[in-house]
Design a protein around this motif. Sequence first.
Motif, short mmCIF file in Angstrom:
data_model
loop_
_atom_site.label_atom_id
_atom_site.label_comp_id
_atom_site.label_asym_id
_atom_site.label_seq_id
_atom_site.Cartn_x
_atom_site.Cartn_y
_atom_site.Cartn_z
N UNK A 103 0.82 -1.22 0.00
CA UNK A 103 0.00 0.00 0.00
C UNK A 103 0.85 1.27 0.00
N UNK A 104 2.15 1.10 -0.12
CA UNK A 104 3.07 2.25 -0.06
C UNK A 104 3.03 3.05 -1.37
N UNK A 105 3.00 4.37 -1.27
CA UNK A 105 2.98 5.23 -2.45
C UNK A 105 4.32 5.22 -3.20
N UNK A 106 5.39 4.83 -2.48
CA UNK A 106 6.73 4.83 -3.08
C UNK A 106 7.14 3.45 -3.59
N UNK A 107 6.19 2.55 -3.69
CA UNK A 107 6.45 1.17 -4.08
C UNK A 107 7.26 1.08 -5.38
N UNK A 108 6.85 1.82 -6.40
CA UNK A 108 7.49 1.73 -7.73
C UNK A 108 8.93 2.21 -7.69
#
Length: 521
Positions: free
Chosen positions: A374-379
């Motif tokens: 669910x992390x926004x910085x995953x990519x």
Amino acid sequence: MKFINGTNRNQLPLFASSIDDAIAQDNEIRLIVLFVDSLKLADFGFTFDFVENGRPAYHPSDLLKLFIYGYLNRMRSSRTLEKECSRNIELMWLLKGLVPDHNNIANFRKNNPKAIARIFRATVKLAAHFELIGGALVAGDSTKLRAQNSKKNNFNPNKIERHIAYIDARLEEYNSALAKEDGDVLEKQILVKKIKKHSIQKQKYIGYQNTIDTTGVTQISTSDPDSRQIMTRNNISEVAYTVQTTEDALHNIPIDFKVTNENDSKAMGGMLRRTKTILGHNNFTAIYDKGYHTGSEFDYANRLGVDVLVAIPCVSAHAPDTAFDVEYFKYNTETDTYTCPANETLTTNGNWYAKKNGKSITQMKHYKTSACLTCKLFAKCTKNAKGRLIERSQYADLIYQNKIRIENNYEIYPRRQAIVEHPYGVIKRQWDFYYIMTKKTIKNASADVGLILSAYNLRRIFNLIDHNLLKEYLKRLSQYFAILTALFNAFYTLFYFENEKMAFIKKNFNCSLNPIYLLTD
């Protein structure tokens, strides 16, 4: 017009001088003689017991002097040394007119690898006596010396597979042509001859493959069996040996060497153990480049109690955004967790997993968090669909300690290259010793390298120490050994005759060997 003219070759001089007068008193060849004469070669492992029948052997000291002189003057070939013995006035003086056959010269080097290694140790001890060895800072590195084995005569599984595939294609072609041939006898004979030739070659390669499968070796070299194809520089490979060395920082003098056919990754621990034995303590710092950055070797150094400074290699795999590389994940020793740049906590289940890297196996822990999905910085962090996974080695603490030592000693590590490259530059560039002179086994290669490094150490000692002071020390050392030898021979003779006397009394007078009988004449 007047010119400077030489003397008449057919005219004898009025006062004939000895050959000793032709050699200057400050010629270093006199130091070579004193150095070898100061050694008790029988204790070094050289052979002195020869059969009485047949032609007498050359004394080991004469052949050792010849080799030291040859290596100091860039001559390693046994045939070259044989030729020089009959035309080089310095060698005529050194060997007193002896001209050993090239086979005798070559066999001396080949048959005495351990003794030659001890000669190298003697040069280190000589340097230590004159305080040329500091013992506080050493640097380790390796160099590749090309073996007497071409790339053509070196085989690995992939190369063998390509050869067999090529031969199968040719055999299919020749068999097809033979089946279509209907009348030309000569053409049939040529095709049969080619088929036979390629079939023999195929069996040879199959034999190489069977050897690799049964023995576990990764390569086969047919000319020099112990040599291996190794990366040397800039993705260039050579069939070579790896020479591991340890140099003392005070005067760039090698204090240890070992010839191997492997890379650097597992070499540091063994070299540190040997260095500790040579110096007699572990209160020194050792510097190595990033090729030695291996967790198990840090563990070995830690158990020896030696501080090492090993360059940190670049990260092998980056995150999509380098700001999320593993080095930016903070480890907490108390909770055994990692905190990522997004301030999420990665935990472990506490289990250790075995990870194989070549022949070695390292235990690893895995750290991850469910917050990744669910992390926004995953990519930016990972390409793994299941989320970021951090591996922590069992040696992670020791690797981190090495990093701290480098940060705290930033002025020391840059000296590494100047220390280790000095001997390599002289040996490979000035002396042109970039290849191994001997062939057939790693022991023979060790003998060649031992003579190279012995000559290098002697050159350093000759350049750093006053020749008169060195001569005086070596003379006293040789006199000391001469006295010890004379005393030993005297005691041996006395012991021998007393035993003979006791045996005579027992045989002729049938009495016990009571010492009282030895008091009578």
